[in-house]
Design an enzyme around this catalytic site. Structure first.
Site, PDB file in Angstrom:
ATOM      1  N   ASN A   1      -6.719  12.804 -10.817  1.00  0.00           N
ATOM      2  CA  ASN A   1      -7.478  13.261 -11.984  1.00  0.00           C
ATOM      3  C   ASN A   1      -7.247  14.757 -12.123  1.00  0.00           C
ATOM      4  OD1 ASN A   1      -9.532  14.834 -10.466  1.00  0.00           O
ATOM      5  ND2 ASN A   1     -10.111  12.816  -9.721  1.00  0.00           N
TER       6      ASN A   1
ATOM      7  N   SER B   1      -2.670   4.814 -14.292  1.00  0.00           N
ATOM      8  CA  SER B   1      -3.663   4.622 -15.366  1.00  0.00           C
ATOM      9  C   SER B   1      -4.155   3.188 -15.541  1.00  0.00           C
ATOM     10  CB  SER B   1      -3.133   5.110 -16.732  1.00  0.00           C
ATOM     11  OG  SER B   1      -3.271   6.512 -16.825  1.00  0.00           O
TER      12      SER B   1
ATOM     13  N   GLY C   1      -5.851   1.299 -13.481  1.00  0.00           N
ATOM     14  CA  GLY C   1      -7.076   0.938 -12.748  1.00  0.00           C
ATOM     15  C   GLY C   1      -8.300   1.504 -13.458  1.00  0.00           C
TER      16      GLY C   1
ATOM     17  N   TYR D   1      -8.617   4.032 -15.153  1.00  0.00           N
ATOM     18  CA  TYR D   1      -8.348   4.557 -16.508  1.00  0.00           C
ATOM     19  C   TYR D   1      -8.060   3.459 -17.531  1.00  0.00           C
ATOM     20  CZ  TYR D   1      -8.457   9.437 -14.872  1.00  0.00           C
ATOM     21  OH  TYR D   1      -8.832  10.659 -14.368  1.00  0.00           O
TER      22      TYR D   1
ATOM     23  N   ASP E   1       0.881  -1.183   0.000  1.00  0.00           N
ATOM     24  CA  ASP E   1       0.000   0.000   0.000  1.00  0.00           C
ATOM     25  C   ASP E   1       0.907   1.218   0.000  1.00  0.00           C
ATOM     26  OD1 ASP E   1      -2.519   1.225   2.375  1.00  0.00           O
ATOM     27  OD2 ASP E   1      -1.429   2.219   0.758  1.00  0.00           O
TER      28      ASP E   1
ATOM     29  N   GLY F   1      -9.616   4.680  -5.901  1.00  0.00           N
ATOM     30  CA  GLY F   1      -8.305   4.042  -6.107  1.00  0.00           C
ATOM     31  C   GLY F   1      -7.201   4.592  -5.214  1.00  0.00           C
ATOM     32  N   VAL F   2      -6.015   4.693  -5.815  1.00  0.00           N
ATOM     33  CA  VAL F   2      -4.862   5.142  -5.014  1.00  0.00           C
ATOM     34  C   VAL F   2      -5.044   6.612  -4.616  1.00  0.00           C
ATOM     35  CG1 VAL F   2      -3.394   5.811  -6.991  1.00  0.00           C
ATOM     36  CG2 VAL F   2      -2.344   5.037  -4.854  1.00  0.00           C
ATOM     37  N   ASP F   3      -5.723   7.391  -5.464  1.00  0.00           N
ATOM     38  CA  ASP F   3      -5.995   8.808  -5.164  1.00  0.00           C
ATOM     39  C   ASP F   3      -6.777   8.901  -3.851  1.00  0.00           C
ATOM     40  OD1 ASP F   3      -7.627  11.447  -7.165  1.00  0.00           O
ATOM     41  OD2 ASP F   3      -6.190  11.548  -5.520  1.00  0.00           O
TER      42      ASP F   3
HETATM   43  N1  APR Z   1      -1.279   1.667  -3.041  1.00  0.00           N
HETATM   44  C1  APR Z   1      -0.706   1.399  -4.246  1.00  0.00           C
HETATM   45  N2  APR Z   1      -1.404   1.231  -5.380  1.00  0.00           N
HETATM   46  C2  APR Z   1      -2.755   1.306  -5.274  1.00  0.00           C
HETATM   47  C3  APR Z   1      -3.427   1.587  -4.054  1.00  0.00           C
HETATM   48  C4  APR Z   1      -2.625   1.764  -2.909  1.00  0.00           C
HETATM   49  N3  APR Z   1      -3.163   2.034  -1.715  1.00  0.00           N
HETATM   50  N4  APR Z   1      -4.777   1.594  -4.292  1.00  0.00           N
HETATM   51  C5  APR Z   1      -4.928   1.318  -5.606  1.00  0.00           C
HETATM   52  N5  APR Z   1      -3.722   1.128  -6.199  1.00  0.00           N
HETATM   53  C6  APR Z   1      -3.413   0.785  -7.585  1.00  0.00           C
HETATM   54  C7  APR Z   1      -4.496   0.114  -8.385  1.00  0.00           C
HETATM   55  O1  APR Z   1      -4.572  -1.280  -8.042  1.00  0.00           O
HETATM   56  C8  APR Z   1      -3.951   0.317  -9.791  1.00  0.00           C
HETATM   57  O2  APR Z   1      -2.999  -0.691 -10.090  1.00  0.00           O
HETATM   58  O3  APR Z   1      -3.159   1.978  -8.297  1.00  0.00           O
HETATM   59  C9  APR Z   1      -3.223   1.675  -9.697  1.00  0.00           C
HETATM   60  C10 APR Z   1      -3.918   2.829 -10.397  1.00  0.00           C
HETATM   61  O4  APR Z   1      -5.322   2.638 -10.334  1.00  0.00           O
HETATM   62  P1  APR Z   1      -6.309   3.868  -9.987  1.00  0.00           P
HETATM   63  O5  APR Z   1      -6.099   4.278  -8.586  1.00  0.00           O
HETATM   64  O6  APR Z   1      -7.683   3.424 -10.407  1.00  0.00           O
HETATM   65  O7  APR Z   1      -5.783   5.048 -10.910  1.00  0.00           O
HETATM   66  P2  APR Z   1      -5.958   5.302 -12.474  1.00  0.00           P
HETATM   67  O8  APR Z   1      -6.231   4.059 -13.246  1.00  0.00           O
HETATM   68  O9  APR Z   1      -4.779   6.132 -12.852  1.00  0.00           O
HETATM   69  O10 APR Z   1      -7.281   6.176 -12.547  1.00  0.00           O
HETATM   70  C11 APR Z   1      -7.244   7.470 -11.993  1.00  0.00           C
HETATM   71  O11 APR Z   1      -9.145   7.062 -10.615  1.00  0.00           O
HETATM   72  O12 APR Z   1      -9.221   7.251  -8.358  1.00  0.00           O
HETATM   73  C12 APR Z   1      -9.514   7.911  -9.524  1.00  0.00           C
HETATM   74  O13 APR Z   1      -9.247  10.222  -8.965  1.00  0.00           O
HETATM   75  C13 APR Z   1      -8.688   9.151  -9.688  1.00  0.00           C
HETATM   76  O14 APR Z   1      -9.985   9.874 -11.558  1.00  0.00           O
HETATM   77  C14 APR Z   1      -8.745   9.314 -11.179  1.00  0.00           C
HETATM   78  C15 APR Z   1      -8.664   7.871 -11.684  1.00  0.00           C
END
Ligand code: APR
Length: 170
Positions: free
Chosen positions: A25, A118, A120, A122, A11, A33-35
């Site tokens: 975003n 990107s 997840g 995206y 994490d 997600g990670v955001d």
């Molecule tokens: N630590 C590390 N990686 C993580 C965590 C964490 N705590 N939580 C999620 N992830 C991973 C996901 O498993 C994925 O492999 O981060 C990667 C990116 O996925 P997303 O968080 O969905 O990001 P992304 O695909 O870039 O989409 C961005 O999602 O959350 C919204 O605000 C964000 O609109 C933006 C979009």
């Protein structure tokens, strides 16, 4: 070179590194997600700092303090939404890595951790995203002393195994 690149499954909000990169975003006002995880862990001051940044375009990056996170900084970058690979998605993803690394160089970070940007919400294909991430980071580190170490922080097994395979071929 390879001792400057590390692969872990963890994490990202728990990592005691100089900077963690957030897959944000364009509003920089948090999300899922990670955001979402980073904003939850950093606390509300992070959102306040992000509001002051007035957004971020896709492919670019902006930096804030880490507040309640163990990391000193959060580098917020906005990855491309996957469409079909013919709308600049690979170039924009590459730019997320180089722009984030450039901010880490400016702050002379010793360690920077990236999530799998990107891949997840995206929907960027994981294999192609991993190849872009690794190739971009390797090329960048050949030219720069800082950051001294880049950590690819995977959160799921699928990404971890893809990175493990690609990094083992180096
Ligand atoms: N630590 C590390 N990686 C993580 C965590 C964490 N705590 N939580 C999620 N992830 C991973 C996901 O498993 C994925 O492999 O981060 C990667 C990116 O996925 P997303 O968080 O969905 O990001 P992304 O695909 O870039 O989409 C961005 O999602 O959350 C919204 O605000 C964000 O609109 C933006 C979009």
């Amino acid at each position: 070179m390879n001792n400057r690149i590390e692969l872990i499954k963890d994490d990202i909000t728990t990592l005691d590194v100089d900077a963690i990169v957030n897959a944000a975003n364009q509003t920089l006002r948090g999300g899922g997600g990670v955001d979402g995880a980073i904003h939850r862990a950093a606390g509300r001051e992070l959102l306040q700092a992000c509001i002051g940044l007035e957004g971020c375009d896709t492919g670019y990056a902006k930096i804030t303090p880490g507040f309640r996170l163990p990391a000193k900084y959060v580098i917020h970058t906005v990855g491309p939404v996957w469409r079909d690979g013919h709308h600049g998605e690979p170039e924009l993803l590459r730019s997320c890595y180089t722009e984030s690394l450039t901010l880490a160089t400016i702050e002379k970070c010793t360690s920077v951790a990236f999530p799998n940007i990107s891949t997840g919400v995206y929907r960027f294909p994981k294999e192609q995203a991993a190849a872009i991430a690794i190739e971009t980071v390797r090329t960048y580190l050949q030219e720069e002393e800082f950051p001294q170490k880049v950590i690819f922080c995977c959160f799921d097994d699928e990404n971890y195994e893809i990175y493990q395979e690609l990094l083992s071929d180096l």
